[in-house]
Design an enzyme around this catalytic site. Structure first.
Site, PDB file in Angstrom:
ATOM      1  N   LYS A 167     -40.788  34.605 123.897  1.00 33.44           N
ATOM      2  CA  LYS A 167     -41.253  35.058 122.584  1.00 33.44           C
ATOM      3  C   LYS A 167     -42.354  34.114 122.063  1.00 33.44           C
ATOM      4  CE  LYS A 167     -36.854  37.301 121.327  1.00 33.44           C
ATOM      5  NZ  LYS A 167     -35.800  37.411 120.272  1.00 33.44           N
ATOM      6  N   TYR A 171     -38.086  47.617 120.574  1.00 32.65           N
ATOM      7  CA  TYR A 171     -36.970  47.316 119.666  1.00 32.65           C
ATOM      8  C   TYR A 171     -36.474  48.552 118.909  1.00 32.65           C
ATOM      9  CZ  TYR A 171     -37.207  42.214 120.342  1.00 32.65           C
ATOM     10  OH  TYR A 171     -37.145  40.938 120.859  1.00 32.65           O
ATOM     11  N   PHE A 190     -33.295  42.863 109.796  1.00 35.73           N
ATOM     12  CA  PHE A 190     -34.178  41.930 110.493  1.00 35.73           C
ATOM     13  C   PHE A 190     -35.259  42.638 111.301  1.00 35.73           C
ATOM     14  CE2 PHE A 190     -30.476  42.605 113.291  1.00 35.73           C
ATOM     15  CZ  PHE A 190     -31.087  42.949 114.488  1.00 35.73           C
ATOM     16  N   ARG A 213     -28.948  36.593 130.729  1.00 36.75           N
ATOM     17  CA  ARG A 213     -28.416  36.509 129.358  1.00 36.75           C
ATOM     18  C   ARG A 213     -27.483  35.303 129.186  1.00 36.75           C
ATOM     19  NH1 ARG A 213     -29.552  40.515 125.609  1.00 36.75           N
ATOM     20  NH2 ARG A 213     -27.488  40.408 124.660  1.00 36.75           N
ATOM     21  N   THR A 215     -27.337  35.042 120.663  1.00 37.24           N
ATOM     22  CA  THR A 215     -28.486  35.368 119.820  1.00 37.24           C
ATOM     23  C   THR A 215     -28.789  34.282 118.780  1.00 37.24           C
ATOM     24  OG1 THR A 215     -27.888  37.686 120.081  1.00 37.24           O
ATOM     25  CG2 THR A 215     -29.445  37.165 118.320  1.00 37.24           C
ATOM     26  N   ARG A 271     -31.471  28.948 124.507  1.00 44.50           N
ATOM     27  CA  ARG A 271     -31.425  29.000 123.040  1.00 44.50           C
ATOM     28  C   ARG A 271     -30.661  27.809 122.466  1.00 44.50           C
ATOM     29  NH1 ARG A 271     -30.189  35.536 122.832  1.00 44.50           N
ATOM     30  NH2 ARG A 271     -32.359  36.250 122.726  1.00 44.50           N
ATOM     31  N   ASN A 301     -35.634  32.740 118.648  1.00 49.85           N
ATOM     32  CA  ASN A 301     -34.708  32.242 119.678  1.00 49.85           C
ATOM     33  C   ASN A 301     -35.305  32.256 121.083  1.00 49.85           C
ATOM     34  OD1 ASN A 301     -34.697  34.951 120.065  1.00 49.85           O
ATOM     35  ND2 ASN A 301     -32.562  35.276 119.442  1.00 49.85           N
ATOM     36  N   HIS A 335     -36.228  36.876 125.234  1.00 46.56           N
ATOM     37  CA  HIS A 335     -35.541  38.172 125.279  1.00 46.56           C
ATOM     38  C   HIS A 335     -35.114  38.414 126.712  1.00 46.56           C
ATOM     39  CE1 HIS A 335     -34.780  42.502 125.012  1.00 46.56           C
ATOM     40  NE2 HIS A 335     -35.420  42.582 126.165  1.00 46.56           N
ATOM     41  N   GLU A 383     -37.368  48.956 129.599  1.00 47.73           N
ATOM     42  CA  GLU A 383     -38.228  47.876 129.121  1.00 47.73           C
ATOM     43  C   GLU A 383     -39.264  47.460 130.169  1.00 47.73           C
ATOM     44  OE1 GLU A 383     -35.420  44.869 127.954  1.00 47.73           O
ATOM     45  OE2 GLU A 383     -34.685  46.038 126.250  1.00 47.73           O
TER      46      GLU A 383
HETATM   47  P1  IDP Z   1     -30.531  39.578 121.759  1.00 51.43           P
HETATM   48  O1  IDP Z   1     -31.990  39.150 121.759  1.00 51.43           O
HETATM   49  O2  IDP Z   1     -29.613  38.409 121.901  1.00 51.43           O
HETATM   50  O3  IDP Z   1     -30.238  40.710 122.719  1.00 51.43           O
HETATM   51  P2  IDP Z   1     -30.430  41.573 119.621  1.00 51.43           P
HETATM   52  O4  IDP Z   1     -29.188  41.918 118.878  1.00 51.43           O
HETATM   53  O5  IDP Z   1     -30.934  42.560 120.629  1.00 51.43           O
HETATM   54  O6  IDP Z   1     -30.231  40.133 120.271  1.00 51.43           O
HETATM   55  O7  IDP Z   1     -31.559  41.321 118.515  1.00 51.43           O
HETATM   56  C1  IDP Z   1     -32.922  41.249 118.864  1.00 51.43           C
HETATM   57  C2  IDP Z   1     -33.521  40.015 118.191  1.00 51.43           C
HETATM   58  O8  IDP Z   1     -33.488  40.199 116.770  1.00 51.43           O
HETATM   59  C3  IDP Z   1     -32.752  38.718 118.424  1.00 51.43           C
HETATM   60  O9  IDP Z   1     -33.077  38.078 119.636  1.00 51.43           O
HETATM   61  C4  IDP Z   1     -33.177  37.901 117.214  1.00 51.43           C
HETATM   62  O10 IDP Z   1     -34.506  37.386 117.383  1.00 51.43           O
HETATM   63  C5  IDP Z   1     -33.208  38.966 116.123  1.00 51.43           C
HETATM   64  N1  IDP Z   1     -31.916  39.099 115.420  1.00 51.43           N
HETATM   65  C6  IDP Z   1     -30.816  39.765 115.860  1.00 51.43           C
HETATM   66  N2  IDP Z   1     -29.821  39.720 114.969  1.00 51.43           N
HETATM   67  C7  IDP Z   1     -30.311  39.014 113.923  1.00 51.43           C
HETATM   68  C8  IDP Z   1     -29.743  38.637 112.657  1.00 51.43           C
HETATM   69  O11 IDP Z   1     -28.598  38.951 112.318  1.00 51.43           O
HETATM   70  N3  IDP Z   1     -30.544  37.895 111.830  1.00 51.43           N
HETATM   71  C9  IDP Z   1     -31.814  37.536 112.169  1.00 51.43           C
HETATM   72  N4  IDP Z   1     -32.380  37.892 113.333  1.00 51.43           N
HETATM   73  C10 IDP Z   1     -31.641  38.619 114.209  1.00 51.43           C
HETATM   74 MG    MG Z   2     -31.115  42.653 122.669  1.00 48.24          MG
END
Ligand code: IDP
Ligand code: MG
Length: 140
Positions: free
Chosen positions: A13, A53, A61, A89, A95, A106, A120, A123, A134
């Site tokens: 990212k 997304y 968010f 992962r 996350t 992370r 973070n 992805h 994707e």
């Molecule tokens: P992942 O990247 O661990 O698969 P996802 O749930 O797919 O997590 O969410 C996509 C991205 O959105 C996350 O990597 C993070 O950058 C952001 N994100 C997800 N949940 C939250 C939240 O509750 N607060 C703030 N940012 C979030």
């Molecule tokens: Mg995800």
């Protein structure tokens, strides 16, 4: 028993690229034993990010996430190996970078910056279906 070789999409990212962590992230992927198949540095546009997304549209968010992802260049990688989707992962960690386990990308390099979106670093696709979808978005 053998498992078929999978491919996953990894994104470094904008925070990871800006902090010069692309090499460290790729080092961990390669050290784990996975193979880099393709890589590109690009500026993602909103259309690509909206498709990428789509599952998060409407969440609080979502807009901060898209704005963050278009704030600077990202590195997209096609990575291959048995169970690489799950395996990357685990390398990435959970996350929320505050509670992601030390030893993960992370957990080692991320923190909460008090923003509306968690920055973070990476992805990783979360299923075979997501990976196929994707990879076709980012690599055509
Ligand atoms: P992942 O990247 O661990 O698969 P996802 O749930 O797919 O997590 O969410 C996509 C991205 O959105 C996350 O990597 C993070 O950058 C952001 N994100 C997800 N949940 C939250 C939240 O509750 N607060 C703030 N940012 C979030
Ligand atoms: Mg995800």
């Amino acid at each position: 028993m053998t498992t078929s070789i999978e491919e996953t999409l990894v994104l470094v990212k904008p925070d990871g690229v800006a902090r010069n962590l692309t090499g460290e992230i790729l080092r961990r992927i390669e050290a784990k034993g996975y193979s880099l198949v393709d890589i590109r540095l690009l500026q993602a546009d909103r259309e690509l990010l909206a498709k990428h997304y789509a599952e998060h549209e409407g969440k609080p968010f979502y807009e901060p996430l898209v704005e963050f992802m278009e704030s600077g260049p990202v590195v997209a990688m096609r990575v291959a190996g048995n169970r690489v989707i799950e395996g990357f992962r685990v390398l990435a960690g959970t996350t929320d970078p505050t509670t992601a386990a030390p030893g993960t990308i992370r957990g080692d390099f991320g923190r909460d910056w008090g923003l509306r979106v968690q920055q973070n670093l990476v992805h990783g696709s979360d299923s075979v279906e997501s990976a196929e979808r994707e990879l076709s978005l980012w690599f055509g």
